[in-house]
Write a protein that holds these residues in place. Structure first.
Motif, PDB file in Angstrom:
ATOM      1  N   SER A  21       0.917  -1.237  -0.146  1.00  0.00           N
ATOM      2  CA  SER A  21       0.125   0.012   0.041  1.00  0.00           C
ATOM      3  C   SER A  21       0.932   1.237  -0.172  1.00  0.00           C
ATOM      4  O   SER A  21       0.984   1.983   0.941  1.00  0.00           O
ATOM      5  N   GLY A  22       1.350   1.581  -1.184  1.00  0.00           N
ATOM      6  CA  GLY A  22       2.170   2.803  -1.379  1.00  0.00           C
ATOM      7  C   GLY A  22       3.459   2.681  -0.327  1.00  0.00           C
ATOM      8  O   GLY A  22       3.764   3.565   0.235  1.00  0.00           O
ATOM      9  N   VAL A  23       4.304   1.749  -0.681  1.00  0.00           N
ATOM     10  CA  VAL A  23       5.827   1.633   0.013  1.00  0.00           C
ATOM     11  C   VAL A  23       6.677   2.415  -0.542  1.00  0.00           C
ATOM     12  O   VAL A  23       7.002   2.092  -2.004  1.00  0.00           O
ATOM     13  N   SER A  24       7.437   3.436   0.086  1.00  0.00           N
ATOM     14  CA  SER A  24       8.441   3.982  -0.488  1.00  0.00           C
ATOM     15  C   SER A  24       9.746   4.057   0.275  1.00  0.00           C
ATOM     16  O   SER A  24       9.768   4.058   1.677  1.00  0.00           O
ATOM     17  N   LEU A  25      10.779   3.474  -0.257  1.00  0.00           N
ATOM     18  CA  LEU A  25      12.052   3.210   0.418  1.00  0.00           C
ATOM     19  C   LEU A  25      13.152   3.652  -0.511  1.00  0.00           C
ATOM     20  O   LEU A  25      13.184   3.762  -1.713  1.00  0.00           O
ATOM     21  N   LYS A  26      14.158   4.217   0.270  1.00  0.00           N
ATOM     22  CA  LYS A  26      15.678   4.140  -0.447  1.00  0.00           C
ATOM     23  C   LYS A  26      16.797   3.621   0.262  1.00  0.00           C
ATOM     24  O   LYS A  26      17.006   3.819   1.546  1.00  0.00           O
ATOM     25  N   ILE A  27      17.448   2.666  -0.219  1.00  0.00           N
ATOM     26  CA  ILE A  27      18.282   1.902   0.298  1.00  0.00           C
ATOM     27  C   ILE A  27      19.613   2.284  -0.490  1.00  0.00           C
ATOM     28  O   ILE A  27      19.793   2.008  -1.475  1.00  0.00           O
ATOM     29  N   ARG A  28      20.664   2.858   0.461  1.00  0.00           N
ATOM     30  CA  ARG A  28      21.841   3.247  -0.113  1.00  0.00           C
ATOM     31  C   ARG A  28      22.799   1.996  -0.596  1.00  0.00           C
ATOM     32  O   ARG A  28      22.607   0.891  -0.038  1.00  0.00           O
ATOM     33  N   THR A  29      23.621   2.069  -1.606  1.00  0.00           N
ATOM     34  CA  THR A  29      24.536   1.276  -2.039  1.00  0.00           C
ATOM     35  C   THR A  29      25.540   0.784  -0.823  1.00  0.00           C
ATOM     36  O   THR A  29      25.910   1.186   0.160  1.00  0.00           O
ATOM     37  N   GLY A  30      25.888  -0.782  -0.658  1.00  0.00           N
ATOM     38  CA  GLY A  30      27.183  -1.062   0.393  1.00  0.00           C
ATOM     39  C   GLY A  30      26.368  -1.408   1.456  1.00  0.00           C
ATOM     40  O   GLY A  30      27.045  -1.821   2.427  1.00  0.00           O
ATOM     41  N   LEU A  31      25.022  -1.448   1.774  1.00  0.00           N
ATOM     42  CA  LEU A  31      24.341  -1.742   2.990  1.00  0.00           C
ATOM     43  C   LEU A  31      24.031  -3.246   3.097  1.00  0.00           C
ATOM     44  O   LEU A  31      23.577  -3.830   2.050  1.00  0.00           O
ATOM     45  N   ILE A  32      23.626  -3.740   4.234  1.00  0.00           N
ATOM     46  CA  ILE A  32      23.030  -4.800   4.666  1.00  0.00           C
ATOM     47  C   ILE A  32      21.783  -4.519   5.000  1.00  0.00           C
ATOM     48  O   ILE A  32      21.528  -3.940   6.026  1.00  0.00           O
ATOM     49  N   PHE A  33      20.419  -4.529   4.187  1.00  0.00           N
ATOM     50  CA  PHE A  33      19.301  -3.911   4.265  1.00  0.00           C
ATOM     51  C   PHE A  33      18.248  -5.011   4.664  1.00  0.00           C
ATOM     52  O   PHE A  33      18.056  -6.144   3.856  1.00  0.00           O
ATOM     53  N   SER A  34      17.537  -5.025   5.851  1.00  0.00           N
ATOM     54  CA  SER A  34      16.571  -6.137   6.222  1.00  0.00           C
ATOM     55  C   SER A  34      14.976  -5.553   6.111  1.00  0.00           C
ATOM     56  O   SER A  34      14.906  -4.388   6.876  1.00  0.00           O
ATOM     57  N   LEU A  35      14.181  -6.063   5.527  1.00  0.00           N
ATOM     58  CA  LEU A  35      12.756  -5.854   5.391  1.00  0.00           C
ATOM     59  C   LEU A  35      12.183  -6.778   6.566  1.00  0.00           C
ATOM     60  O   LEU A  35      12.196  -8.139   6.156  1.00  0.00           O
ATOM     61  N   LEU A  36      11.406  -6.376   7.359  1.00  0.00           N
ATOM     62  CA  LEU A  36      10.882  -7.374   8.439  1.00  0.00           C
ATOM     63  C   LEU A  36       9.200  -7.128   8.433  1.00  0.00           C
ATOM     64  O   LEU A  36       8.810  -6.064   8.131  1.00  0.00           O
ATOM     65  N   GLY A  37       8.605  -8.267   8.899  1.00  0.00           N
ATOM     66  CA  GLY A  37       7.098  -8.111   8.765  1.00  0.00           C
ATOM     67  C   GLY A  37       6.744  -9.440   9.302  1.00  0.00           C
ATOM     68  O   GLY A  37       7.379 -10.573   8.983  1.00  0.00           O
ATOM     69  N   ARG A  38       5.293  -9.554   9.579  1.00  0.00           N
ATOM     70  CA  ARG A  38       4.540 -10.748  10.035  1.00  0.00           C
ATOM     71  C   ARG A  38       4.483 -11.717   8.482  1.00  0.00           C
ATOM     72  O   ARG A  38       4.588 -10.915   7.523  1.00  0.00           O
ATOM     73  N   ASN A  39       4.087 -12.832   8.694  1.00  0.00           N
ATOM     74  CA  ASN A  39       3.874 -13.616   7.455  1.00  0.00           C
ATOM     75  C   ASN A  39       2.527 -12.854   6.857  1.00  0.00           C
ATOM     76  O   ASN A  39       1.701 -12.117   7.434  1.00  0.00           O
TER      77      ASN A  39
END
Length: 302
Positions: A21-39
C-alpha cells in the motif's frame, strides 16, 4: 546513487487483496538491509517486484537507477536472487549447481569452478561438494542456494529468508558471507523472520505491516526512539493486566505478558511482585524483536 528505490509501490492481487500500500524506500549502496514483517505483510511481494519477478499495480521501482519495469533486463544483469520457495535440482551435485549457475551468467568455466570451490569452502560444504542435492537435508539444500547467489559477486543480492531451516552454526556462516559481500561494496537486501539475525548483521531495517511501511532506519536509532528501555516478560496470563498498565505498555502474546517500561525501578517492582507470587518473570533491555512486537501491535490496534 541509491541501490534500491521504491516510490509509492502498490500491489493488488485478484483486484482486491492489497499486498503493498504505497511503499516508498531508499536503500544506499553497500548496505545490508533487512525488510521485516509478519507472515503476509508484503515482504516477498516487495522483493519480487524489485527483482523484476513481479509487476506492481502502480508506483515505481529502481535498482541502481534502472527502472524495474522498462529496464528489467539491465536490472537482472546487476542482481542475484534467492527466492523463498526455490529448490536446487536434485540430479546435480553441490559444486555443479554453483558452477553451472555462474556459467549461465557468462562466467568462464575455469573461473566459475574457482569461485564455486571458494564459496563451498566458506559455507563449509566441502564434504558435500560432489554429492547430489537429492541426498542432502533441507538445510544443506538451502545453503547450496545461498552459495549460488553469493558466488556471483552481483552488485545487489536479494535474499528472501536465506537462513530458514539452517542450524545455528550454518546461520552464522551465512552471516559471515553476507557481511563479507557488503564489505566489498555489494548491497544485500534480505527478508528474515529471525529478528536476532536482522539486529546482528543489518546496517538498516524497515518494518512492514499489512502492506504499509511503519518504521525504518538504523537499528540503534529505532531502539533509542522508543520511550521504553526494558521489557519485563511474565510467563503467565493469570495476572491483572490493568494493574500492569500503570508501569508501561502491556502486550499479551498467548499465555505470556510483556510489559515495556522506561526505567529499571518499574521493572524491578514488577519483578519483585512476580517473585513473591511465585510467577516466572525476567526482564532485559529491549531488542529489535521487542521493538517489532511493540510497533506492529500498536499499528494493528490503531
Amino acid at each position: 546513487m541509491d541501490a534500491i528505490v521504491s516510490e509509492d509501490l502498490v500491489k493488488i492481487y485478484d483486484g482486491k487483496i492489497k499486498a503493498l500500500s504505497g511503499v516508498s524506500l531508499k536503500i544506499r549502496t553497500g548496505l545490508i538491509f533487512s525488510l521485516l514483517g509478519r507472515n503476509g505483510a508484503g515482504k516477498t511481494t516487495f522483493l519480487r517486484i524489485m527483482a523484476t519477478q513481479l509487476m506492481p499495480t502502480s508506483g515505481k521501482g529502481y535498482v541502481l537507477g534502472y527502472d524495474v519495469i522498462s529496464e528489467a533486463r539491465k536490472v537482472r544483469e546487476k542482481i542475484a536472487v534467492i527466492p523463498q520457495e526455490s529448490r536446487p535440482l536434485y540430479l546435480l551435485t553441490v559444486k555443479e549447481h554453483v558452477k553451472y549457475y555462474l556459467m549461465m551468467r557468462g562466467v568462464p568455466s575455469i573461473e566459475a569452478s574457482r569461485r564455486a570451490s571458494e564459496i563451498i569452502q566458506e559455507l563449509e560444504l566441502n564434504d558435500y561438494s560432489n554429492t547430489l542435492c537429492m541426498k542432502l537435508s533441507g538445510g544443506l539444500r538451502r545453503k547450496v542456494l545461498v552459495a549460488m547467489a553469493m558466488a556471483t559477486g552481483a552488485d545487489i543480492l536479494f535474499l528472501d529468508e536465506p537462513t530458514t531451516g539452517l542450524d545455528p552454526i550454518s546461520r552464522r556462516l551465512v552471516w559471515d558471507v553476507i557481511k563479507k559481500a557488503a564489505s566489498s561494496g555489494q548491497t544485500v537486501f534480505l527478508t528474515t523472520h529471525y529478528l536476532d539475525e536482522a539486529e546482528k548483521i543489518s546496517d538498516e531495517v524497515a518494518l512492514i505491516n499489512e502492506g504499509r511501511l511503519i518504521a525504518s532506519g538504523k537499528v540503534h536509532e529505532l531502539k533509542s526512539s522508543s520511550p521504553h528501555k526494558l521489557k519485563v516478560e511474565i510467563n503467565t496470563d493469570s495476572v491483572n493486566i490493568e494493574s500492569l498498565r500503570e508501569y508501561g505498555r502491556v502486550v499479551r502474546i498467548g499465555r505470556r505478558v510483556w510489559v515495556y517500561v522506561d526505567s529499571e525501578e518499574k521493572a524491578r517492582r514488577i519483578y519483585d511482585y512476580c517473585i513473591a507470587e511465585k510467577i516466572q518473570v525476567t526482564f532485559s533491555p529491549i531488542s529489535l524483536e521487542d521493538l517489532f512486537v511493540e510497533i506492529v501491535r500498536e499499528n494493528e490496534c490503531s
